[in-house]
Design an enzyme around this catalytic site. Structure first.
Site, PDB file in Angstrom:
ATOM      1  N   GLY A  46       0.829  -1.194   0.000  1.00 26.00           N
ATOM      2  CA  GLY A  46       0.000   0.000   0.000  1.00 26.00           C
ATOM      3  C   GLY A  46       0.869   1.252   0.000  1.00 26.00           C
ATOM      4  CD  GLN A  51       3.381   5.933   2.472  1.00 27.05           C
ATOM      5  OE1 GLN A  51       2.415   5.435   1.922  1.00 27.05           O
ATOM      6  NE2 GLN A  51       4.285   5.210   3.105  1.00 27.05           N
ATOM      7  CB  CYS A  92       4.966   2.110   7.240  1.00 25.22           C
ATOM      8  SG  CYS A  92       4.597   3.647   6.400  1.00 25.22           S
ATOM      9  CG  LEU A  93       6.269   0.932   1.066  1.00 23.67           C
ATOM     10  CD1 LEU A  93       5.641   1.314  -0.265  1.00 23.67           C
ATOM     11  CD2 LEU A  93       7.410  -0.052   0.861  1.00 23.67           C
ATOM     12  CG  HIS A 134      -0.677   1.526   7.195  1.00 26.68           C
ATOM     13  ND1 HIS A 134       0.232   1.112   8.142  1.00 26.68           N
ATOM     14  CD2 HIS A 134       0.011   2.339   6.342  1.00 26.68           C
ATOM     15  CE1 HIS A 134       1.413   1.663   7.872  1.00 26.68           C
ATOM     16  NE2 HIS A 134       1.305   2.401   6.779  1.00 26.68           N
ATOM     17  CD  GLU A 135      -1.162   2.625   2.549  1.00 26.11           C
ATOM     18  OE1 GLU A 135      -0.748   3.778   2.391  1.00 26.11           O
ATOM     19  OE2 GLU A 135      -0.420   1.688   2.902  1.00 26.11           O
ATOM     20  CG  HIS A 138       0.254   6.960   5.196  1.00 25.58           C
ATOM     21  ND1 HIS A 138       1.367   7.480   5.798  1.00 25.58           N
ATOM     22  CD2 HIS A 138       0.502   5.632   5.037  1.00 25.58           C
ATOM     23  CE1 HIS A 138       2.251   6.514   5.999  1.00 25.58           C
ATOM     24  NE2 HIS A 138       1.751   5.373   5.548  1.00 25.58           N
TER      25      HIS A 138
HETATM   26 ZN    ZN Z   1       2.552   3.506   5.619  1.00 32.48          ZN
END
Ligand code: ZN
Length: 169
Positions: A46, A51, A92-93, A134-135, A138
């Site tokens: 995701g 991000q 998380c990225l 989660h997304e 963000h």
């Molecule tokens: Zn994340």
């Protein structure tokens, strides 16, 4: 399509709230394509627009193993239903190599607009529900470490500080 650099924890933009998309312009379509391209290049499940440094309410998710692609594009997503609570490990990225157990809703129901501008409803449990929550977080400037206890968060921040010093963050 462009693969963007994924911003890591410490970038102030990750703590900001994104604005709703007003219209599906060519720029928005390009951003969606870039987000997917970046997601696949990063081998994540995701990715949200903030991000890659864009404060717009767009996120993309794809759970299908490498090779196949079944992207879900969520524009202006809204949680309209939620059920149960479950603790699962997540990453998380924007926090490469860092994982933690987070308590979230077990099942969620989302209303959003897809990349074609059509209204969609997505329902999911397990990791799908987790990725969606989660997304969407963000888009509100909320990060998964915000759910952790003060001590756990402090340890993670310490680790990041050390990695920054070592030049590996
Ligand atoms: Zn994340």
């Amino acid at each position: 399509m462009t693969v963007h650099k994924v911003l890591k924890f410490g970038e102030p933009i990750l703590k900001k709230k994104s604005k709703p998309v007003q219209e599906l312009t060519a720029d928005v379509k390009k951003l969606v394509a870039d987000l997917l391209e970046t997601l696949y290049a990063s081998k994540g499940v995701g990715l949200a627009a903030p991000q890659v440094g864009v404060l717009q309410r767009i996120c993309v998710i794809d759970f299908v193993p490498e090779g196949k692609k079944e992207p879900i594009v969520l524009i202006n997503p809204k949680i309209v239903g939620k059920k149960g609570k479950v603790i699962l490990e997540e990453g998380c990225l924007s926090f490469p190599g860092i994982f933690a157990n987070v308590k979230r809703f077990d099942k969620v129901r989302i209303e959003a607009v897809n990349e074609k501008g059509l209204p969609i409803v997505v329902e999911g449990g397990g990791y799908m529900s987790r990725a969606i929550q989660h997304e969407i977080d963000h888009l509100d400037g909320k990060l998964f470490i915000d759910y952790l206890s003060f001590f756990k968060r402090r340890n993670i921040k310490k680790e990041i500080k050390n990695r920054k010093k070592a030049g590996t963050w």
